[in-house]
Motif scaffolding. Structure first.
Motif, mmCIF file in Angstrom:
data_model
loop_
_atom_site.group_PDB
_atom_site.id
_atom_site.type_symbol
_atom_site.label_atom_id
_atom_site.label_comp_id
_atom_site.label_asym_id
_atom_site.label_seq_id
_atom_site.Cartn_x
_atom_site.Cartn_y
_atom_site.Cartn_z
ATOM 1 N N LEU A 172 0.847 -1.198 0.000
ATOM 2 C CA LEU A 172 0.000 0.000 0.000
ATOM 3 C C LEU A 172 0.881 1.245 0.000
ATOM 4 N N TYR A 173 0.289 2.361 -0.382
ATOM 5 C CA TYR A 173 1.045 3.628 -0.349
ATOM 6 C C TYR A 173 1.161 4.092 1.095
ATOM 7 N N PRO A 174 2.365 4.159 1.633
ATOM 8 C CA PRO A 174 2.519 4.425 3.058
ATOM 9 C C PRO A 174 2.046 5.797 3.508
ATOM 10 N N GLN A 176 -3.182 -5.086 6.946
ATOM 11 C CA GLN A 176 -3.744 -6.228 6.232
ATOM 12 C C GLN A 176 -5.236 -6.020 5.974
ATOM 13 N N LYS A 177 -5.926 -5.458 6.964
ATOM 14 C CA LYS A 177 -7.360 -5.187 6.789
ATOM 15 C C LYS A 177 -7.578 -4.146 5.678
ATOM 16 N N VAL A 178 -6.727 -3.111 5.681
ATOM 17 C CA VAL A 178 -6.846 -2.091 4.632
ATOM 18 C C VAL A 178 -6.597 -2.730 3.270
ATOM 19 N N SER A 179 -5.617 -3.656 3.226
ATOM 20 C CA SER A 179 -5.292 -4.333 1.965
ATOM 21 C C SER A 179 -6.484 -5.112 1.430
ATOM 22 N N ILE A 180 -7.160 -5.830 2.344
ATOM 23 C CA ILE A 180 -8.329 -6.602 1.885
ATOM 24 C C ILE A 180 -9.425 -5.640 1.431
ATOM 25 N N ALA A 181 -9.598 -4.578 2.206
ATOM 26 C CA ALA A 181 -10.633 -3.609 1.852
ATOM 27 C C ALA A 181 -10.356 -2.987 0.493
ATOM 28 N N ARG A 182 -9.097 -2.668 0.210
ATOM 29 C CA ARG A 182 -8.785 -2.059 -1.098
ATOM 30 C C ARG A 182 -8.953 -3.096 -2.217
ATOM 31 N N THR A 183 -8.799 -4.388 -1.909
ATOM 32 C CA THR A 183 -8.982 -5.434 -2.919
ATOM 33 C C THR A 183 -10.447 -5.552 -3.328
ATOM 34 N N VAL A 184 -11.341 -5.300 -2.382
ATOM 35 C CA VAL A 184 -12.761 -5.520 -2.678
ATOM 36 C C VAL A 184 -13.568 -4.223 -2.797
ATOM 37 N N VAL A 185 -12.887 -3.082 -2.665
ATOM 38 C CA VAL A 185 -13.631 -1.814 -2.599
ATOM 39 C C VAL A 185 -14.462 -1.551 -3.863
ATOM 40 N N HIS A 186 -13.998 -2.051 -4.999
ATOM 41 C CA HIS A 186 -14.749 -1.802 -6.243
ATOM 42 C C HIS A 186 -15.735 -2.938 -6.525
ATOM 43 N N ASP A 187 -15.939 -3.784 -5.509
ATOM 44 C CA ASP A 187 -16.936 -4.851 -5.550
ATOM 45 C C ASP A 187 -16.766 -5.788 -6.753
ATOM 46 N N PRO A 188 -15.565 -6.335 -6.909
ATOM 47 C CA PRO A 188 -15.349 -7.219 -8.062
ATOM 48 C C PRO A 188 -15.953 -8.603 -7.818
#
Lengths: 252, 692
Positions: free
Chosen positions: A94-96, A148-160
């Motif tokens: 992620l971008y720190p 890690q939670k932010v990473s998962i959230a960014r993976t699914v944020v666009h509801d793929p």
């Protein structure tokens, strides 16, 4: 029965190296994954799991064969493939200097999530993954569990509809790994088609609806745990794995 | 391209930068203070040094030997007079050099060991004099009396003392000479003899514009690169090192969107830091803390300013794309920083070309990106607009910028970015598989080689030798490429038997092509007239003293063979697999034109190149193109000598229509017959006409 979301046919990938020549990383791999299903790619390090998933996520180009995500070909329609895909791996950082909220907003926009729904979707993700207290903090200030939670959230944020988790628990402590597994199970409940690669047997056993055993770039067997047990007369996944990979029966 | 995605990525880059205080302080704020401070300190130091030099007392001594020799009295008188000017009694003020400041000299006893005294700085300058044998100072014999000054150039004080004393002696000499001239009857002071007067016809803006125009591009390029590199390093190399690149590459952002956003970030920061630096320097100048260079007037008319902005736009994209490309090709942040140095050196060297005297836009420089805009900027600032050439320079640099941007996009698609694999199938296999990727590189080097050769050596030698040399270069290059990449010769050079009708096509096509090429040259001459010197040089080179058979061999047959082997053979073979038919015809054809370095020759020869490429593709053989080329050259030479085949002086539109129709017929003949001859029933696709 849900429709096929990911379809992989004879997918092959060769790398070329000045010192080692041609390396066949993935050879004629076939599988499919449906919505609401977790397909586990189980293999040792270097078996070809990451290469396969990277081809599906369009980061690598197949040498031969095809892969489709919701009918979109990874070679001819890569942008549409990635739009319908969320990719998570230990190497996707992620971008720190962004905050958690900014991170989610950025990835929703970049993944072309509808502009008018972006804000509410970001807040929904913040709430779902328990990021409320840290949403305004920069990523560099967060603990690894929160990251890690932010990473998962960014993976699914666009509801793929399709999600790829490439060895997601590597480097995580037990509690964080369990949290992550729980999140993945919840995503399955949401109807997502999930490709999950791991070399940890217990993880595959606990999470995956079906397992594809991959070794030296080839799929050796695919099926649910019961089917694999029946086919090999082995009870433990570890023994089933060894059976397919080495051809040796480990039952004493 | 999705604007929302680009905006999001662009904003993200800027946010990352804005939240990195270390980068902001060291890369943006500190230079803002340091550059003018350095400038200020340099001028302050120079000023102080000058004050110190002028305020100190210098020690000198005079040798007294040889005083009795003949002529010595005169020399001694001269010396004494000069020394009286600078003073010889400790502390006496003396006049410095004419118009210069007063300096103080103190006379000491001449030491026994002058070099040692000078080294220890007990003495700053020692005056010896050699009386010689002459009787008069005006004697120009080697043995005439002379004054010898000894000093140490490596010691500031000694060097300055010598300078002051020498100038005083020279002034005395001038006075003595003028007195003697007056005594001999030349009463007029020297300044009354043939007085000179200068009249400046250029306006102050033009003079200042020339000064500014020479430096402007180099300054802007330096500022853009310095500012742009702040973001560029982080843009891809930094993302790679952090691990965010793979995250980005798995999003729905296309590679073009990512590169566009990164380029915008680099440009924005480069532009902002450049403006900050310029404003900063202007403020320092306004505060009189630093002085503007003499002759510089920082006023640019609005129209010229707008034109410059438009002109520099592609240069800015070119620079940002170069930085991005370097960043993308670097594995780490440090490697990117290391690789920026050569990029900066090359860019600065090119940007400094407008400083060179005599370089005009109407020359081959128009083909060199950035340098062409630099020269164009200089011409704009001096008020000399050359619109067609300005447009050409802009197009060339914009084209180069587009190519580099495309290369950046391809870099983002390269698997090396995220895998350990260091090569691909073609690289590993080498040979014919690799050649299509390398062919452009080979021809770029060949072009540079020929340019250097023709600019430096070509003009002064016999035209036949020039042709032989050029053809040898083409032949050798083609052979090298074939050998290096193990190309199948027959396939690479299209060495196939053409159908019989193709020869008829050549007989029709070559003269028609010449008429069309002549038309293109006439059209191009509206903006790029053929220089008279070139016409004279050609008349001399192809003069009647060269026998006809030699003319045919050197200027028709040899180019027909070797240029075809290089361009319609090897180049076409290399490009075939990478370009679509229309692109292939245009790129391979125009590339041939660009090898005829003179600007006004490029349009006509490009057309010939295009026709010859089509001839090869239609017939599947190089032989008709060779014959066409040779016949074209022979007819072009013949039309200058033979009345019967002379091109019309005043061609009309129907000449061109007929020529175009004839060419269509020629190509039709080649293709129809080729298909029948080369593709009997059941034959494979080898040699198939692209697009057919």
């Amino acid at each position: 029965m849900s429709t096929v979301q990911v379809e992989v046919q004879d997918l092959t990938k060769s790398f070329f190296d000045q010192s080692r020549g041609e390396i066949k990383a993935v050879q004629e791999v076939n599988f499919e994954c449906r919505g609401g299903e977790i397909l586990g790619l189980l293999g040792a390090n270097g078996a070809g799991k990451t290469t396969t998933l990277r081809m599906i996520s369009t980061v690598l180009q197949p040498t031969a064969g095809t892969a489709r995500v919701l009918g979109h070909d990874v070679v001819s329609d890569p942008v549409e493939v990635r739009r319908n895909l969320g990719f998570y791996s230990a190497s996707t950082a992620l971008y720190p200097r962004l905050t958690a909220r900014e991170t989610l907003t950025l990835f929703a926009r970049v993944n072309k999530y509808p502009a008018e729904r972006t804000k509410s979707r970001v807040e929904e993700m913040i709430e779902r993954f328990g990021l409320g207290d840290y949403a305004g903090a920069r990523i560099e200030k967060l603990s690894s569990g929160m990251k890690q939670k932010v990473s998962i959230a960014r993976t699914v944020v666009h509801d793929p509809p399709v999600l790829i988790f490439d060895e997601p628990t590597v480097g995580l402590d037990v509690l964080n790994a369990l949290d992550l597994q729980k999140a993945i199970q919840e995503l399955r409940e949401d109807g997502k088609a999930i490709l999950f690669s791991t070399h940890i047997m217990s993880e595959a056993e606990r999470l995956c609806d079906r397992i594809a055993i991959i070794d030296k770039g080839r799929i050796r067997a695919t099926g649910d745990l019961e089917g694999l047990r029946a086919a090999t007369s082995q009870h433990y996944l570890e023994d089933i794995f060894v059976h397919y990979v080495t051809g040796n029966d480990t039952t004493e | 391209m999705n604007r929302r995605t680009v905006t999001a990525l662009f904003a993200n880059d800027l946010r990352q930068l804005a939240r990195n205080p270390r980068v902001l302080v060291f890369a943006v704020a500190l230079p803002l203070v340091l550059w003018p401070l350095m400038w200020f300190l340099t001028s302050l130091t120079t000023e102080r040094r000058q004050e110190r030099i002028e305020s100190r007392t210098y020690a000198y001594s005079v040798a007294d030997e040889a005083a009795n020799a003949a002529g010595a009295a005169d020399a001694r008188a001269w010396l004494d007079r000069a020394l009286a000017v600078v003073g010889d009694d400790g502390g006496a003020d003396g006049a410095g050099p004419a118009g210069g400041p007063a300096v103080r000299f103190e006379r000491l006893e001449a030491p026994d060991d002058v070099p040692a005294a000078l080294e220890e700085e007990q003495l700053h300058v020692h005056v010896a004099w050699e009386a010689g044998d002459g009787e008069d100072l005006s004697d120009d014999d080697e043995s005439a009396p002379r004054i010898v000054l000894s000093h140490r150039a490596d010691l500031d004080a000694s060097d300055s003392a010598e300078g002051f004393l020498r100038r005083a002696l020279e002034r005395t000499r001038t006075e003595v000479r003028e007195q003697r001239l007056a005594a001999a009857g030349f009463e007029s002071p020297p300044e009354d003899l043939l007085p000179l007067e200068r009249i400046e016809t250029a306006s102050e803006e033009q003079t200042s514009g020339l000064f500014l125009g020479r430096l402007l591009t180099a300054i802007i390029v330096m500022m853009m690169l310095t500012g742009g590199s702040i973001v560029a390093t982080d843009a891809l190399a930094g993302e790679k090192e952090r691990g965010t690149l793979e995250t980005l590459l798995t999003t729905a952002a296309s590679r073009v969107e990512i590169v566009t956003a990164k380029n915008l970030s680099i440009l924005a920061v480069a532009f902002a830091t450049s403006v900050l630096n310029i404003v900063n320097i202007v403020v320092w100048m306004q505060l009189d803390l630093i002085a503007a260079p003499a002759g510089l007037k920082l006023v640019i008319p609005a129209g010229a300013g707008l034109l410059l902005l438009l002109l520099y736009a592609p240069a800015a994209v070119l620079l940002s794309s170069s930085l991005l490309l370097v960043s993308g090709r670097s594995k780490t942040y440090k490697e990117a920083q290391l690789l920026f140095a050569p990029v900066m050196l090359i860019a600065m060297a090119v940007a400094a070309i407008p400083v060179l005297p005599g370089v005009e836009l109407r020359s081959a420089i128009v083909l060199l990106p950035i340098a062409n805009l630099g020269v164009a900027a200089r011409e704009i600032l001096t008020g000399h607009y050359d619109w067609p050439l300005l447009a050409a320079a802009w197009t060339v640099t914009a084209g180069a910028a587009a190519l580099l941007a495309r290369a950046s996009v391809r870099t983002l698609s390269a698997e090396k970015l995220i895998t350990a694999s260091d090569t691909d199938a073609a690289d590993l296999a080498g040979g014919p598989a690799l050649f299509p990727r390398r062919v452009a590189r080979w021809f770029a080097v060949l072009w540079a080689l020929l340019l250097v050769w023709q600019l430096n050596v070509g003009g002064g030698i016999d035209s036949r030798l020039l042709i032989v040399t050029n053809m040898s270069i083409f032949g050798a290059a083609a052979w090298l490429m074939i050998a290096r990449y193990r190309l199948p010769v027959r396939e690479a050079l299209s060495l196939r038997n053409p159908p019989h009708a193709a020869w008829v096509g050549v007989l029709i096509g070559a003269p028609a092509g010449l008429v069309l090429a002549d038309g293109v040259v006439r059209l191009a001459s509206l903006t790029m007239p053929i220089p008279e010197e070139w016409i004279e040089a050609m008349a001399e080179a192809f003069g009647a003293d060269i026998p006809v058979w030699q003319m045919l061999v050197f200027f028709a047959i040899l180019p027909g063979i070797f240029e075809e082997i290089a361009f319609r053979g090897v180049l076409l073979h290399g490009l075939k697999s990478r370009l679509k038919p229309v692109q292939l015809v245009l790129v391979a054809g125009i590339a041939f034109g660009f090898f005829h370095v003179d600007l006004f020759r490029i349009p006509g020869t490009s057309l010939l190149g295009v026709l010859l490429v089509i001839a090869v593709l239609r017939s599947g053989s190089i032989y008709p193109a060779m014959a066409w080329h040779a016949l074209h050259n022979a007819l072009a030479l013949g039309s200058a000598r033979i009345e019967q085949i002379r091109l019309p002086d005043q061609p009309t539109w129907w000449h061109y229509v007929l020529a175009a129709l004839a060419i269509l017929v020629a190509f039709r003949l080649m293709r129809q017959n080729y298909q029948r001859a080369s593709h009997p029933a059941g034959s494979g696709p080898e040699g198939r006409v692209p697009g057919g």
